[in-house]
Design a protein around this motif. Structure first.
Motif, PDB file in Angstrom:
ATOM      1  N   SER A  11     -37.238  10.700  12.768  1.00 38.97           N
ATOM      2  CA  SER A  11     -38.286  11.189  11.884  1.00 38.97           C
ATOM      3  C   SER A  11     -38.102  12.663  11.574  1.00 38.97           C
ATOM      4  O   SER A  11     -38.262  13.099  10.441  1.00 38.97           O
ATOM      5  CB  SER A  11     -39.663  10.972  12.519  1.00 38.97           C
ATOM      6  N   LEU A  12     -37.730  13.458  12.580  1.00 40.97           N
ATOM      7  CA  LEU A  12     -37.498  14.884  12.368  1.00 40.97           C
ATOM      8  C   LEU A  12     -36.307  15.112  11.462  1.00 40.97           C
ATOM      9  O   LEU A  12     -36.300  16.018  10.632  1.00 40.97           O
ATOM     10  CB  LEU A  12     -37.284  15.578  13.715  1.00 40.97           C
ATOM     11  N   ALA A  15     -37.410  14.555   7.913  1.00 42.61           N
ATOM     12  CA  ALA A  15     -38.226  15.677   7.458  1.00 42.61           C
ATOM     13  C   ALA A  15     -37.360  16.880   7.109  1.00 42.61           C
ATOM     14  O   ALA A  15     -37.571  17.560   6.108  1.00 42.61           O
ATOM     15  CB  ALA A  15     -39.234  16.057   8.539  1.00 42.61           C
ATOM     16  N   THR A 125     -48.647  21.344   8.674  1.00 42.06           N
ATOM     17  CA  THR A 125     -48.287  19.952   8.401  1.00 42.06           C
ATOM     18  C   THR A 125     -48.015  19.221   9.699  1.00 42.06           C
ATOM     19  O   THR A 125     -47.322  19.740  10.580  1.00 42.06           O
ATOM     20  CB  THR A 125     -47.032  19.869   7.511  1.00 42.06           C
ATOM     21  N   TYR A 127     -46.296  15.822  11.260  1.00 38.91           N
ATOM     22  CA  TYR A 127     -45.385  14.712  10.996  1.00 38.91           C
ATOM     23  C   TYR A 127     -45.655  13.616  12.026  1.00 38.91           C
ATOM     24  O   TYR A 127     -45.703  13.878  13.233  1.00 38.91           O
ATOM     25  CB  TYR A 127     -43.928  15.177  11.095  1.00 38.91           C
ATOM     26  N   TYR A 128     -45.855  12.382  11.529  1.00 34.82           N
ATOM     27  CA  TYR A 128     -46.187  11.268  12.414  1.00 34.82           C
ATOM     28  C   TYR A 128     -45.053  10.258  12.452  1.00 34.82           C
ATOM     29  O   TYR A 128     -44.347  10.037  11.462  1.00 34.82           O
ATOM     30  CB  TYR A 128     -47.456  10.552  11.938  1.00 34.82           C
ATOM     31  N   GLY A 129     -44.925   9.628  13.589  1.00 36.63           N
ATOM     32  CA  GLY A 129     -44.045   8.485  13.727  1.00 36.63           C
ATOM     33  C   GLY A 129     -44.911   7.261  13.983  1.00 36.63           C
ATOM     34  O   GLY A 129     -46.100   7.372  14.271  1.00 36.63           O
ATOM     35  N   GLU A 152     -47.970  11.723  17.032  1.00 29.75           N
ATOM     36  CA  GLU A 152     -47.522  12.971  16.430  1.00 29.75           C
ATOM     37  C   GLU A 152     -46.093  13.279  16.849  1.00 29.75           C
ATOM     38  O   GLU A 152     -45.758  13.242  18.023  1.00 29.75           O
ATOM     39  CB  GLU A 152     -48.445  14.121  16.863  1.00 29.75           C
ATOM     40  N   TYR A 155     -45.486  19.422  14.575  1.00 28.72           N
ATOM     41  CA  TYR A 155     -46.556  20.114  13.862  1.00 28.72           C
ATOM     42  C   TYR A 155     -46.064  21.486  13.431  1.00 28.72           C
ATOM     43  O   TYR A 155     -45.529  22.246  14.240  1.00 28.72           O
ATOM     44  CB  TYR A 155     -47.791  20.264  14.745  1.00 28.72           C
ATOM     45  N   GLU A 156     -46.223  21.769  12.137  1.00 32.63           N
ATOM     46  CA  GLU A 156     -45.850  23.082  11.612  1.00 32.63           C
ATOM     47  C   GLU A 156     -47.112  23.917  11.449  1.00 32.63           C
ATOM     48  O   GLU A 156     -48.066  23.508  10.787  1.00 32.63           O
ATOM     49  CB  GLU A 156     -45.152  22.943  10.251  1.00 32.63           C
TER      50      GLU A 156
END
Length: 216
Positions: A11-12, A15, A125, A127-129, A152, A155-156
């Motif tokens: 996921s990262l 992104a 922001t 980001y979720y998985g 989660e 998180y930015e």
């Protein structure tokens, strides 16, 4: 079945890839452009004296060399002015004389106009998985047995940044008659180091010269 523990890394990576794509757009925009209406009856760029107006000699040399190299890719004969006129503030007569002596029919003068800064807010922001879970209904071929637990990934934090825009103007003159053949104004957002800024500025001018049919 995929190992759910590996999903956050994936996921990262996605992104990060999307952020790279978002940064691939142009950082320069030609805000004004003028070309002599009779220019279409003349030949395009052939021999050009490249003049960069700068406060420091090293900046002038770097700009003129980079612009000359960029135009040379289009089979244009280019000569940076610092190789012919060492004076940091050459007069018009000096430039014309240097261009004529080198057999150059055009003079391209580029100078800095100014800059402005704009504060930009970037909200945080998350980001979720999604981790799948399987129930009895799934095994019976029903959708109700398949659902996911969101967790989660990253998180930015919200941040402020400053967009600094540089305005540069470039003018093209005929050596023999001093006619004003072309002018363009470029607004360029600094997105990286000085070299990238320089390249973005030059690219915007080269693209406009092509658009105006002055460069093949």
């Amino acid at each position: 079945m995929s190992n759910p523990r590996k999903w956050p890394i994936w996921s990262l990576a996605v992104a990060a890839f999307l952020l790279v794509l978002a940064g691939c757009g142009s950082n320069s925009e030609i805000t004004r452009s003028y070309v002599d209406p009779t220019a279409s009856s003349r030949t395009g760029l052939s021999g050009v004296l490249i003049v960069g107006v700068a406060g420091k000699q090293e900046s002038r040399i770097e700009f003129e060399d980079a612009f000359a190299k960029s135009l040379a890719r289009y089979n244009v004969k280019t000569v940076p002015s610092h190789t012919l006129v060492e004076n940091m503030d050459p007069k018009g007569d000096e430039l014309i004389a240097a261009a004529k002596k080198a057999g150059l029919d055009m003079i391209l003068i580029t100078r800095y106009i100014g800059e402005r800064a704009e504060e930009i807010y970037h909200p945080g922001t998350v980001y979720y998985g999604v981790m799948p879970a399987y129930g009895g209904a799934y095994n019976r071929g029903r959708y109700g047995g398949y659902y996911g637990h969101a967790y989660e990934v990253a998180y930015e934090q919200p941040v402020w940044s400053t967009n600094r825009t540089y305005t540069i103007i470039s003018d093209l003159f005929l050596t023999n008659t001093e006619e004003h053949m072309w002018q363009a104004v470029s607004d360029t957002i600094k997105a990286g180091g000085e070299k990238k800024l320089l390249n973005d500025i030059i690219k915007s001018f080269v693209d406009d010269l092509k658009k105006q049919n002055l460069l093949d």
